[in-house]
Design an enzyme around this catalytic site. Structure first.
Site, PDB file in Angstrom:
ATOM      1  N   TRP A  37       7.073   0.150   3.848  1.00  0.00           N
ATOM      2  CA  TRP A  37       7.589   0.844   2.661  1.00  0.00           C
ATOM      3  C   TRP A  37       8.974   1.427   2.938  1.00  0.00           C
ATOM      4  N   TYR A  60       8.533  15.812   0.187  1.00  0.00           N
ATOM      5  CA  TYR A  60       8.292  17.120  -0.427  1.00  0.00           C
ATOM      6  C   TYR A  60       8.110  16.998  -1.919  1.00  0.00           C
ATOM      7  N   ASP A 114       6.751  21.088 -26.869  1.00  0.00           N
ATOM      8  CA  ASP A 114       6.635  19.755 -26.269  1.00  0.00           C
ATOM      9  C   ASP A 114       7.618  19.720 -25.108  1.00  0.00           C
ATOM     10  N   SER A 165      -1.497  27.079  -5.956  1.00  0.00           N
ATOM     11  CA  SER A 165      -1.168  28.489  -6.183  1.00  0.00           C
ATOM     12  C   SER A 165      -1.694  28.989  -7.520  1.00  0.00           C
ATOM     13  N   GLU A 199      11.774  13.099  -0.490  1.00  0.00           N
ATOM     14  CA  GLU A 199      10.694  12.425  -1.212  1.00  0.00           C
ATOM     15  C   GLU A 199       9.317  12.931  -0.787  1.00  0.00           C
ATOM     16  N   THR A 213       6.914  27.104   5.053  1.00  0.00           N
ATOM     17  CA  THR A 213       5.599  26.525   4.755  1.00  0.00           C
ATOM     18  C   THR A 213       4.505  27.457   5.240  1.00  0.00           C
ATOM     19  N   SER A 246      13.188   5.821 -13.965  1.00  0.00           N
ATOM     20  CA  SER A 246      12.076   6.571 -14.531  1.00  0.00           C
ATOM     21  C   SER A 246      12.023   7.991 -13.969  1.00  0.00           C
ATOM     22  N   SER A 247      12.129   8.089 -12.639  1.00  0.00           N
ATOM     23  CA  SER A 247      12.001   9.411 -12.033  1.00  0.00           C
ATOM     24  C   SER A 247      13.164  10.316 -12.394  1.00  0.00           C
ATOM     25  N   HIS A 299      13.060  11.838   3.180  1.00  0.00           N
ATOM     26  CA  HIS A 299      12.431  13.089   3.528  1.00  0.00           C
ATOM     27  C   HIS A 299      12.206  13.993   2.326  1.00  0.00           C
ATOM     28  N   HIS A 327      14.815  13.208  11.503  1.00  0.00           N
ATOM     29  CA  HIS A 327      13.656  13.321  12.394  1.00  0.00           C
ATOM     30  C   HIS A 327      12.785  12.066  12.328  1.00  0.00           C
ATOM     31  N   HIS A 328      13.075  11.198  11.368  1.00  0.00           N
ATOM     32  CA  HIS A 328      12.368   9.913  11.338  1.00  0.00           C
ATOM     33  C   HIS A 328      13.054   8.902  12.249  1.00  0.00           C
ATOM     34  N   LYS A 356       3.799  30.162   2.856  1.00  0.00           N
ATOM     35  CA  LYS A 356       2.928  29.762   1.758  1.00  0.00           C
ATOM     36  C   LYS A 356       1.460  29.776   2.180  1.00  0.00           C
ATOM     37  N   HIS A 373       0.840  -1.203   0.000  1.00  0.00           N
ATOM     38  CA  HIS A 373       0.000   0.000   0.000  1.00  0.00           C
ATOM     39  C   HIS A 373       0.874   1.252   0.000  1.00  0.00           C
ATOM     40  N   ARG A 393       1.803   1.547  15.020  1.00  0.00           N
ATOM     41  CA  ARG A 393       1.416   1.325  13.629  1.00  0.00           C
ATOM     42  C   ARG A 393       1.874  -0.059  13.180  1.00  0.00           C
TER      43      ARG A 393
HETATM   44  C1  HEA Z   1       0.071   9.039  -1.041  1.00  0.00           C
HETATM   45  C2  HEA Z   1       0.102   8.126  -0.238  1.00  0.00           C
HETATM   46  C3  HEA Z   1      -1.039   7.442   0.456  1.00  0.00           C
HETATM   47  C4  HEA Z   1      -2.404   7.472   0.241  1.00  0.00           C
HETATM   48  C5  HEA Z   1      -3.158   8.232  -0.798  1.00  0.00           C
HETATM   49  C6  HEA Z   1      -2.981   6.610   1.230  1.00  0.00           C
HETATM   50  C7  HEA Z   1      -4.357   6.350   1.320  1.00  0.00           C
HETATM   51  C8  HEA Z   1      -4.929   5.582   2.325  1.00  0.00           C
HETATM   52  N1  HEA Z   1      -4.286   4.957   3.353  1.00  0.00           N
HETATM   53 FE1  HEA Z   1      -2.279   4.855   3.589  1.00  0.00          FE
HETATM   54  N2  HEA Z   1      -0.259   4.772   3.841  1.00  0.00           N
HETATM   55  C9  HEA Z   1       0.699   5.410   3.099  1.00  0.00           C
HETATM   56  C10 HEA Z   1       0.453   6.282   2.056  1.00  0.00           C
HETATM   57  C11 HEA Z   1      -0.804   6.566   1.560  1.00  0.00           C
HETATM   58  N3  HEA Z   1      -1.992   6.087   2.023  1.00  0.00           N
HETATM   59  C12 HEA Z   1       2.006   5.074   3.554  1.00  0.00           C
HETATM   60  C13 HEA Z   1       3.320   5.594   2.986  1.00  0.00           C
HETATM   61  C14 HEA Z   1       1.834   4.191   4.622  1.00  0.00           C
HETATM   62  C15 HEA Z   1       2.912   3.550   5.484  1.00  0.00           C
HETATM   63  C16 HEA Z   1       3.167   2.166   5.022  1.00  0.00           C
HETATM   64  C17 HEA Z   1       4.078   1.474   5.970  1.00  0.00           C
HETATM   65  O1  HEA Z   1       3.812   1.469   7.186  1.00  0.00           O
HETATM   66  O2  HEA Z   1       5.078   0.943   5.494  1.00  0.00           O
HETATM   67  C18 HEA Z   1       0.397   4.038   4.796  1.00  0.00           C
HETATM   68  C19 HEA Z   1      -0.187   3.247   5.781  1.00  0.00           C
HETATM   69  C20 HEA Z   1      -1.556   3.175   6.013  1.00  0.00           C
HETATM   70  C21 HEA Z   1      -2.131   2.585   7.165  1.00  0.00           C
HETATM   71  C22 HEA Z   1      -1.376   2.019   8.355  1.00  0.00           C
HETATM   72  C23 HEA Z   1      -1.067   0.604   8.146  1.00  0.00           C
HETATM   73  C24 HEA Z   1      -0.294   0.072   9.308  1.00  0.00           C
HETATM   74  O3  HEA Z   1       0.438   0.806   9.952  1.00  0.00           O
HETATM   75  O4  HEA Z   1      -0.452  -1.125   9.531  1.00  0.00           O
HETATM   76  C25 HEA Z   1      -3.498   2.675   7.039  1.00  0.00           C
HETATM   77  C26 HEA Z   1      -4.454   2.186   8.019  1.00  0.00           C
HETATM   78  O5  HEA Z   1      -5.542   2.559   8.072  1.00  0.00           O
HETATM   79  C27 HEA Z   1      -3.740   3.345   5.790  1.00  0.00           C
HETATM   80  C28 HEA Z   1      -5.001   3.644   5.270  1.00  0.00           C
HETATM   81  C29 HEA Z   1      -5.224   4.364   4.112  1.00  0.00           C
HETATM   82  C30 HEA Z   1      -6.541   4.603   3.572  1.00  0.00           C
HETATM   83  C31 HEA Z   1      -7.829   4.116   4.127  1.00  0.00           C
HETATM   84  C32 HEA Z   1      -6.340   5.359   2.438  1.00  0.00           C
HETATM   85  C33 HEA Z   1      -7.424   5.854   1.498  1.00  0.00           C
HETATM   86  O6  HEA Z   1      -7.271   7.211   1.269  1.00  0.00           O
HETATM   87  C34 HEA Z   1      -7.412   5.090   0.214  1.00  0.00           C
HETATM   88  C35 HEA Z   1      -8.641   5.402  -0.605  1.00  0.00           C
HETATM   89  C36 HEA Z   1      -8.646   4.807  -1.981  1.00  0.00           C
HETATM   90  C37 HEA Z   1      -9.330   3.719  -2.367  1.00  0.00           C
HETATM   91  C38 HEA Z   1     -10.095   2.901  -1.424  1.00  0.00           C
HETATM   92  C39 HEA Z   1      -9.283   3.220  -3.766  1.00  0.00           C
HETATM   93  C40 HEA Z   1     -10.449   3.559  -4.613  1.00  0.00           C
HETATM   94  C41 HEA Z   1     -11.639   2.683  -4.523  1.00  0.00           C
HETATM   95  C42 HEA Z   1     -11.784   1.415  -4.950  1.00  0.00           C
HETATM   96  C43 HEA Z   1     -10.665   0.597  -5.461  1.00  0.00           C
HETATM   97  C44 HEA Z   1     -13.061   0.756  -4.906  1.00  0.00           C
HETATM   98  C45 HEA Z   1     -13.186  -0.224  -3.827  1.00  0.00           C
HETATM   99  C46 HEA Z   1     -13.648   0.449  -2.601  1.00  0.00           C
HETATM  100  C47 HEA Z   1     -14.245  -0.156  -1.575  1.00  0.00           C
HETATM  101  C48 HEA Z   1     -14.446  -1.620  -1.542  1.00  0.00           C
HETATM  102  C49 HEA Z   1     -14.767   0.658  -0.422  1.00  0.00           C
HETATM  103  N4  HEA Z   1      -2.544   3.639   5.186  1.00  0.00           N
HETATM  104  C1  HEA Z   2       3.601  15.155   1.670  1.00  0.00           C
HETATM  105  C2  HEA Z   2       4.210  14.607   2.577  1.00  0.00           C
HETATM  106  C3  HEA Z   2       4.693  15.198   3.862  1.00  0.00           C
HETATM  107  C4  HEA Z   2       4.830  16.517   4.253  1.00  0.00           C
HETATM  108  C5  HEA Z   2       4.575  17.769   3.467  1.00  0.00           C
HETATM  109  C6  HEA Z   2       5.339  16.472   5.591  1.00  0.00           C
HETATM  110  C7  HEA Z   2       5.623  17.614   6.329  1.00  0.00           C
HETATM  111  C8  HEA Z   2       6.241  17.613   7.569  1.00  0.00           C
HETATM  112  N1  HEA Z   2       6.546  16.510   8.320  1.00  0.00           N
HETATM  113 FE1  HEA Z   2       6.123  14.578   7.817  1.00  0.00          FE
HETATM  114  N2  HEA Z   2       5.977  12.664   7.209  1.00  0.00           N
HETATM  115  C9  HEA Z   2       5.496  12.218   6.018  1.00  0.00           C
HETATM  116  C10 HEA Z   2       5.066  13.002   4.964  1.00  0.00           C
HETATM  117  C11 HEA Z   2       5.094  14.388   4.985  1.00  0.00           C
HETATM  118  N3  HEA Z   2       5.477  15.184   6.021  1.00  0.00           N
HETATM  119  C12 HEA Z   2       5.476  10.778   5.962  1.00  0.00           C
HETATM  120  C13 HEA Z   2       5.025   9.923   4.788  1.00  0.00           C
HETATM  121  C14 HEA Z   2       5.973  10.348   7.177  1.00  0.00           C
HETATM  122  C15 HEA Z   2       6.103   8.926   7.722  1.00  0.00           C
HETATM  123  C16 HEA Z   2       7.083   8.088   7.037  1.00  0.00           C
HETATM  124  C17 HEA Z   2       7.052   6.711   7.627  1.00  0.00           C
HETATM  125  O1  HEA Z   2       7.630   6.539   8.710  1.00  0.00           O
HETATM  126  O2  HEA Z   2       6.431   5.809   7.024  1.00  0.00           O
HETATM  127  C18 HEA Z   2       6.290  11.553   7.941  1.00  0.00           C
HETATM  128  C19 HEA Z   2       6.839  11.539   9.213  1.00  0.00           C
HETATM  129  C20 HEA Z   2       7.288  12.663   9.874  1.00  0.00           C
HETATM  130  C21 HEA Z   2       8.091  12.629  11.046  1.00  0.00           C
HETATM  131  C22 HEA Z   2       8.622  11.366  11.744  1.00  0.00           C
HETATM  132  C23 HEA Z   2       7.653  10.893  12.738  1.00  0.00           C
HETATM  133  C24 HEA Z   2       8.061   9.605  13.325  1.00  0.00           C
HETATM  134  O3  HEA Z   2       8.159   8.612  12.602  1.00  0.00           O
HETATM  135  O4  HEA Z   2       8.298   9.590  14.543  1.00  0.00           O
HETATM  136  C25 HEA Z   2       8.332  13.934  11.410  1.00  0.00           C
HETATM  137  C26 HEA Z   2       9.143  14.347  12.579  1.00  0.00           C
HETATM  138  O5  HEA Z   2       9.624  15.385  12.664  1.00  0.00           O
HETATM  139  C27 HEA Z   2       7.675  14.772  10.431  1.00  0.00           C
HETATM  140  C28 HEA Z   2       7.687  16.155  10.441  1.00  0.00           C
HETATM  141  C29 HEA Z   2       7.160  16.949   9.432  1.00  0.00           C
HETATM  142  C30 HEA Z   2       7.231  18.404   9.435  1.00  0.00           C
HETATM  143  C31 HEA Z   2       7.806  19.273  10.519  1.00  0.00           C
HETATM  144  C32 HEA Z   2       6.661  18.806   8.259  1.00  0.00           C
HETATM  145  C33 HEA Z   2       6.527  20.239   7.804  1.00  0.00           C
HETATM  146  O6  HEA Z   2       6.885  20.373   6.457  1.00  0.00           O
HETATM  147  C34 HEA Z   2       5.167  20.778   8.015  1.00  0.00           C
HETATM  148  C35 HEA Z   2       5.143  22.271   7.893  1.00  0.00           C
HETATM  149  C36 HEA Z   2       3.763  22.870   7.898  1.00  0.00           C
HETATM  150  C37 HEA Z   2       3.163  23.514   8.917  1.00  0.00           C
HETATM  151  C38 HEA Z   2       3.825  23.678  10.228  1.00  0.00           C
HETATM  152  C39 HEA Z   2       1.785  24.062   8.773  1.00  0.00           C
HETATM  153  C40 HEA Z   2       1.661  25.427   8.177  1.00  0.00           C
HETATM  154  C41 HEA Z   2       2.451  26.474   8.856  1.00  0.00           C
HETATM  155  C42 HEA Z   2       1.940  27.552   9.464  1.00  0.00           C
HETATM  156  C43 HEA Z   2       0.476  27.853   9.487  1.00  0.00           C
HETATM  157  C44 HEA Z   2       2.909  28.514  10.016  1.00  0.00           C
HETATM  158  C45 HEA Z   2       2.953  28.711  11.493  1.00  0.00           C
HETATM  159  C46 HEA Z   2       3.134  27.464  12.260  1.00  0.00           C
HETATM  160  C47 HEA Z   2       3.875  27.316  13.356  1.00  0.00           C
HETATM  161  C48 HEA Z   2       4.928  28.272  13.779  1.00  0.00           C
HETATM  162  C49 HEA Z   2       3.620  26.159  14.250  1.00  0.00           C
HETATM  163  N4  HEA Z   2       7.040  13.965   9.504  1.00  0.00           N
HETATM  164 CU   LIG Z   3      10.488  13.696   7.023  1.00  0.00          CU
END
Ligand code: HEA
Ligand code: HEA
Ligand SMILES: [Cu+2]
Ligand code: CUA
Lengths: 295, 528, 375
Positions: free
Chosen positions: B144, B260, B108, B271, B258, B331, B172-173, B256, B305-306, B334, B79, B453
């Site tokens: 993942w 962004y 293009d 925007s 990634e 952020t 690809s990327s 990380h 921070h992860h 923005k 997933h 989790r």
């Molecule tokens: C862009 C990234 C992205 C997106 C869009 C989503 C979307 C969703 N995610 Fe996911 N998620 C991750 C990125 C993302 N996730 C990542 C990186 C992890 C961590 C993995 C890891 O721990 O290694 C994670 C882990 C994660 C967990 C934790 C698993 C765990 O720790 O064991 C859960 C649990 O609820 C969850 C739920 C969902 C749900 C309900 C959606 C929903 O928004 C999805 C909705 C979309 C659909 C459902 C598809 C469309 C509909 C159909 C195909 C028709 C069929 C529908 C029905 C039968 C109702 N996700």
């Molecule tokens: C699109 C993806 C995305 C984005 C944009 C971010 C944005 C941020 N993330 Fe997140 N992050 C993930 C995707 C993302 N993250 C994923 C996938 C994981 C889990 C990976 C895994 O373990 O599977 C993760 C996990 C993760 C962790 C690790 C947690 C853990 O495993 O223990 C941390 C810790 O610092 C973190 C921090 C942040 C911070 C500080 C930002 C900042 O960029 C956010 C900044 C934005 C704001 C703060 C809001 C707007 C600001 C204001 C309104 C201004 C004023 C605000 C203040 C002064 C408070 N993220």
């Molecule tokens: Cu990060």
């Protein structure tokens, strides 16, 4: 003919899809060779898949580049097009730099953090409790777990083969530049001679590198299996060696193209790209020489 | 941005698309390739989403009901991988392919054949990845993030194929990134200076740099895994002087930036959309650009921070905590700029705007929880709980995914030449909005109350919120089928779209007819 | 404390009320029973409220525009698109807020890292999927396994109150003493987390991470492994039983005596039936997770032991497999994890259960000899 601002958008092309099939076949083959070998099963079929993939890739490379060369010689490429290729190649090389950066980072971490910690120093120094008798040194000759990993007798002396290789590669960067200048002043014979010399220097480098590996394996017991020193040593020098080989191949193709009368003093991007690549492997080598061999 | 003299001529536009399957297999046209990316991405979204449905069904109640723990882990892993690499990234590349040439007045993408290759590698890579589900020993089951040694010494045999699939996605990327950079730097129409570029183009330029900087590092780390698995090296094994934590450092150096990569293009799209429906120019264009640059730069120095709980030296801990907190500043700029753009505008709320506004609100909530996670001592309690899952779904689902929906509705008229069904689109929005919040908001509570989790079964005190969350997830998931229907309906017909269907929109893409002709800007327009 | 001062400084009316409401409802972080966990809780609440206030301001302005500045209400758009001072302000103010946040965070972090001058050292080792606790000073140690019955997990029985959060042998610790934890692992990365202690530390194979806790109140505190560690990651809970100092001392003496008794058991003369009976129990706690209670395994990853050539073939090979494990697979070296008595019992059981009718038996003494002969 291409004018400054016209941009050539190619017709449909079959090469990308062939390249995809080739890549998938090659990798699937490689993967199953590894997995089957691990499980003690026959790898013959996997090798066949791998070779089919490799053949497709080779066919694709000839075809695709052939296509590009034809178009370029037909004068379809404007100066703007040329710039796209330049940006493309430069940023490709940048991505290669980042690939090596991952391994250099690994080397740095192992050396300055992991190994000292295992030896009882620093923040995670209590780890030494698990590895009594282990002494942290760099290069790491004796690993913490002496059963799983083999021990090394010694390391490569930087002032023999590596030094020679440094000289070889550095001078090859000069020779390729001379060849470039010759091409620019339309002196093809000179260009050919210096380019050929570059390739020979490259080949010597690869030969010495192979000799060094044999020396490491047979006399020093420095292998992939000998812990983090061997691991970082071989991954860095190995990938570098592979890049030198690729670079030499690219230069060889350029030599053939010069011989065939391709390129003009103004337009010879293929050659330039290959020489940029060559300079890049050269710079990486300097990094290797300093951080892997000397320090 | 400014008016356009001389849009396009017909000199080069004589050949239209080829017929049948060849049109797609051999494509060099940025619009066709963009379409393929978008279709592929949505397919992957459904696949990854279905896996999320499996996860949510198993978590509906305590106890093991539907799947075994082993398979549950495979679902979680696939997933995450499919959503990140298969759904979000390709969707943005698809948008880039479609829109960047139109927005900067280019004929293009700079390297059209390579563009096709970048795309076709993806289905191949995912075919390989998904095929691991059917292999002996099952698919990757290590999350993942595939931490060593669970993924090396203890990984299933299919790990090797997983590694090669990652290599392919990387190739690809990188090629996609290079193409975007070359296009933007080289093919802008005369007069389109960097600081006149639409923000979507800017954010993609910076995203592309992130891609070419970190995808090779990912390739490096999986290569080291491969060596550890098959060639006896010890990068991630203490017995040989390596360190499992080293894996995490290299992975998150990629990981990380990634995240962004998955949000910056959405920032760009929002925007474009917010000013269009506020009928007011974007507030603080220049500071928006600098903010994106700052976020990208900072993203390289916050990776650990992860890893606050892995036992890093305290100095490192502090460094990464401070840098991570700093990201809130650009952020925030923005977010404030978007709000200031809406302020005293003349707002209307068509579907793109609804998604964009929800994006701002919900992404900010996700950002706030991110900031909480960044506080290292507190992260000791949050780490690896559902609080983190809540955080990243808030930035990814209403962030990345809503950004993509907003873009899709915004540009669908341009792509298809028809208006989509506004009523259905609004239904799609509201149901997504409710479902999504119901699915992911309770996860905050679960995490704080102590639910880790990646577990298939949980203690009884977590039961209620999990059930709510599952119901929300089903609602959200089912709603996405509506989106499919809306898009298909729009492609097949509907009210004819004018060249500029949104009265507040600006930019070159609205100067060409809808649908955009197969070849646009064979002779570049001039931007004043 | 600095923390308290800071919280006052945030000027949030009604904050204490909300906090107490939250604490009872299981939607918030536990304040815990150590000074560190309470500091963390304080940080958590502070940053939470900071975010809430910023959120209210930002969304407030936004909703104001959404309601007031609509075209449907005939609102004409303004045309401003930058304002240097405002932009500088909203860069600097968040920055200052963050600096203020960083100060107490830093202080807490430094305290968490200070493992010096501990009274008791406990080494915690993660195994797939259980924990091992070693009392380094008193020189005894034991495993702590999940105690929830499989029937509850598979919905064949009603789930008890502490479903999945119960173990056979809890970690017993005294209150009021500084305990240093040395956390490591024998296989993959695990993470030892007890929310009430404010302790979470990854267990990294080959490395030791240090952390500490000083528990203020006696009680039972439950936690879980929080790093994905394979199939049964969700099934390796932690239970800490904090007891008064004198009770703790009594417990330690019991443990030391038991360790002694185990040594005696090794030299005792065992009958086959005794071994099989003991073996069945030990097998079900230690081996059944992979090889299943009925010995059917989960091929291909986990081979069946029923009819397995190893479990019915030469004893030497069987001993070797169990004592030293199989390199590179999930089959660990159990020689270090289990006592000779249990090893002998399990092996005897395996060779006589589920239709494996070898009739063999192996005594603890023989296992000990085997171990020594291999060194
Ligand atoms: C862009 C990234 C992205 C997106 C869009 C989503 C979307 C969703 N995610 Fe996911 N998620 C991750 C990125 C993302 N996730 C990542 C990186 C992890 C961590 C993995 C890891 O721990 O290694 C994670 C882990 C994660 C967990 C934790 C698993 C765990 O720790 O064991 C859960 C649990 O609820 C969850 C739920 C969902 C749900 C309900 C959606 C929903 O928004 C999805 C909705 C979309 C659909 C459902 C598809 C469309 C509909 C159909 C195909 C028709 C069929 C529908 C029905 C039968 C109702 N996700
Ligand atoms: C699109 C993806 C995305 C984005 C944009 C971010 C944005 C941020 N993330 Fe997140 N992050 C993930 C995707 C993302 N993250 C994923 C996938 C994981 C889990 C990976 C895994 O373990 O599977 C993760 C996990 C993760 C962790 C690790 C947690 C853990 O495993 O223990 C941390 C810790 O610092 C973190 C921090 C942040 C911070 C500080 C930002 C900042 O960029 C956010 C900044 C934005 C704001 C703060 C809001 C707007 C600001 C204001 C309104 C201004 C004023 C605000 C203040 C002064 C408070 N993220
Ligand atoms: Cu990060
Ligand atoms: Cu042990 Cu998760």
């Amino acid at each position: 003919m291409a004018t400054e601002n016209s941009y050539y958008v190619p017709e449909q092309s079959k090469w990308p899809i062939i390249a995809t099939i080739g890549l998938l076949t090659t990798l699937a083959g490689t993967g199953s060779i590894m997995v089957n070998a691990d499980q003690g099963e026959s790898t013959t079929a996997s090798w066949v898949v791998f070779f089919i993939g490799a053949m497709i890739m080779a066919y694709m490379l000839f075809g695709w580049f052939g296509n590009v060369i034809q178009e370029s010689r037909a004068g379809l490429y404007s100066a703007k097009m040329d710039r796209s290729y330049r940006w493309g190649m430069s940023w490709f090389i940048f991505s290669e730099v980042m690939f090596f950066a991952a391994f250099f980072g690994t080397l740095f971490y192992a050396r300055h953090f992991a190994v000292p910690w295992l030896g009882g120093e620093g923040d995670r120094g209590s780890s030494h409790m698990l590895w009594e008798g282990f002494e942290a040194t760099w290069p790491l000759l004796s690993t913490p777990d002496t059963e799983t990993y083999t021990q090394t007798k010694g390391i490569i002396n930087p002032w023999h083969l590596p030094l020679i290789n440094t000289v070889l590669l550095l001078s090859s960067s000069f020779t390729v530049t001379i060849a470039h200048h010759a091409l620019k002043s339309d002196n093809r014979t000179r260009a050919k001679i210096w380019l050929a010399l570059t390739i020979i220097l490259g080949l010597c480098f690869i030969t010495f590198q192979a000799e060094e590996y044999i020396h490491a394996y047979t006399e020093l017991d420095l292998t992939l299996n000998s812990g983090i020193y061997g691991s970082t040593f071989f991954i860095l020098t190995g990938f570098h060696g592979a890049h030198v080989t690729l670079g030499a191949l690219m230069l060889t193709i350029m030599l053939i193209r010069i011989t065939k009368g391709h390129f003009s003093p103004e337009k010879h991007f293929g050659f330039e790209a290959a020489s940029w690549y060559w300079h890049f492997v050269d710079v990486v080598w300097l990094g290797l020489f300093i951080f892997v061999y000397i320090l | 941005m400014s008016a356009v003299i001389d849009t396009h001529d017909t000199e080069h536009a004589h050949h239209g698309p080829a017929k049948g399957i060849r049109r797609w297999l051999f494509a060099t046209n940025h619009k066709d390739i963009g379409t393929m990316y978008l279709v592929f991405s949505f397919t992957m979204f459904l696949l990854g989403g279905s896996m999320a449905m499996v996860i949510r069904s198993e978590l509906f109640q305590p106890g093991l009901q539907i799947v075994e723990p082993e398979f549950f882990n495979q679902m979680t892993t696939m997933h995450g991988l499919i959503m990140v690499f298969g759904a979000v990234m390709p969707a943005f590349v698809g948008l880039a392919n479609w829109m960047i040439p139109l927005m900067i007045g280019a004929p293009d993408m700079a390297l059209p054949r390579m563009n096709n290759w970048s795309f076709w590698i993806l289905p191949a890579a995912f075919a390989l990845l998904v095929s691991t589900l059917f292999m002996d020993g099952g698919a990757p089951n290590f999350g993942w993030t595939f931490y060593a040694p669970l993924s090396t010494t203890y990984g299933p045999p299919s790990t090797t194929f997983f590694i090669f699939a990652i290599h392919m996605m990387g190739i690809s990327s990188i090629m996609g990134g290079i193409n975007v950079i070359a296009t933007i730097l080289n093919l802008r129409a005369p007069g389109m200076t960097l600081m006149k570029m639409p923000l979507f183009v800017w954010t993609w330029l910076i995203t592309a740099f992130l891609l070419i900087a970190v995808m090779p590092v990912l390739a490096g780390v999986v290569t080291m895994m491969l060596m550890d698995i098959h060639f006896g090296t010890s990068f991630f094994n203490a017995g040989g002087g390596g360190d499992p934590v080293l894996f995490q450092h290299v992975f998150w150096f990629f990981g990380h930036p990634e995240v962004y990569i998955m949000i910056l293009p959405a920032f760009g799209a929002v925007s474009e959309i917010i000013p269009a429906f506020s009928r007011k120019p974007l507030f603080g264009y220049a500071s928006m650009v600098y903010a994106v640059g700052a976020i990208a730069l900072l993203s390289f120095v916050v990776w650990a921070h992860h890893m606050f709980t892995v036992g890093m030296p305290v100095a490192g801990q502090l460094f990464f905590m401070y840098c991570t907190m700093l990201i809130a500043v650009p952020t925030g700029v923005k977010v404030f700029n978007w709000v200031a753009t809406m302020f005293r505008g003349s707002l209307t709320f068509e579907a793109p705007m609804l998604f964009a506004v929800a994006f701002i609100i919900l992404f900010t909530i996700g950002g706030f929880s991110g900031l909480m996670l960044a506080i290292a001592p507190a992260d000791f309690q949050y780490h690896d709980t559902y609080f983190v899952v809540a955080h990243f779904h808030y930035v990814l689902v209403p962030g990345a995914i809503f950004g993509i929906f907003a873009s899709a509705y915004f540009w669908l008229p341009k792509w298809t030449g028809h208006m989509y069904d506004e009523t259905l689109a609004k239904t799609h929005f509201w149901m997504s909005f409710i479902g999504m919040n119901m699915a992911f908001f309770p996860m905050h509570f679960l995490g704080l109350a102590g639910m880790p989790r990646r577990i298939p079964d949980y203690a009884l005190q977590f039961a209620d919120f999990n059930m709510i969350s599952s119901i929300g997830a089903f609602l959200f998931g089912a709603t996405q089928l509506l989106f499919l229907y809306i898009v298909v309906k729009c492609v097949r017909g509907g009210e004819k779209a004018p060249a500029k269907p949104w009265d507040g929109a600006r930019g070159l893409e609205w100067t060409v007819p809808s649908p955009a002709p197969f070849h646009t800007f064979a002779t570049p327009p001039e931007v004043k | 404390m600095r923390m308290t001062a800071l919280r006052v400084g945030t000027l949030l009316a009604g904050l204490p009320v909300c906090q107490s409401v939250f604490a009872d409802w299981t939607v918030n972080m536990t304040p815990g029973v150590t000074s560190v966990s309470r500091d963390i809780y304080g940080l958590h609440m502070t940053i939470f409220w900071v975010c809430v206030v910023i959120g209210i301001v930002v969304f407030g302005v936004m909703f104001w525009s959404i309601f007031a500045h609509r075209r449907s209400k005939g609102y004409k758009p303004a045309n401003f698109h930058e304002h240097t001072w405002v932009e500088i302000l909203w860069t600097i103010i968040p920055f200052l807020i963050l600096v203020v946040m960083a100060i107490p965070a830093t202080a807490t972090l430094l305290r968490m890292y200070d493992t010096k001058e501990a009274d008791i050292d406990v080494k915690i080792t993660g195994y797939q999927w259980k924990w091992h606790y070693d009392f380094l000073n008193e020189k005894f140690g034991y495993f702590s396994n999940l105690a929830t019955p499989q029937e509850e997990i598979h919905n064949l029985a009603n789930k008890n109150e502490h479903y999945l959060l119960q173990v056979d042998e809890p970690l017993v610790l005294p209150v009021g003493k500084k305990i240093r934890f040395l956390v490591t692992s024998s296989d993959v990365i695990h993470s030892w987390w007890v929310p009430a202690l404010g302790v979470k530390k990854d267990a990294i194979p080959g490395y030791i991470n240090e952390t500490w806790a000083k528990i203020d109140e006696p009680g039972i505190y439950r936690g879980q492994c929080t790093e994905l560690c394979g199939t049964n990651h969700g099934f390796m809970p932690i239970v800490v039983k904090a007891v008064p100092e004198d009770e703790y001392q009594g417990w330690v003496q019991d443990q030391v005596a038991q360790a002694e008794k185990l040594r005696e058991l090794t030299s005792k003369d065992w009958t086959k039936d005794e071994l099989i009976a003991r073996g069945e129990k030990a097998y079900n706690t230690t081996c059944a997770a992979c090889h299943q209670p009925d010995g059917s395994g989960a091929p291909p990853t986990f081979p069946a032991l029923k009819g397995s050539p190893v479990a019915t073939g030469p004893m030497e090979k069987h001993l070797h497999t169990v004592v030293f494990g199989v390199q590179g697979t999930a089959m660990q070296a159990f020689g270090k994890q289990l006592s000779e008595v249990d090893l002998a019992a399990i092996i005897t059981y395996e060779r006589n259960a589920w239709g494996n009718n070898t009739g063999d038996m192996v005594t603890p003494k023989q296992v000990l000899d085997f171990k020594q002969s291999q060194q």
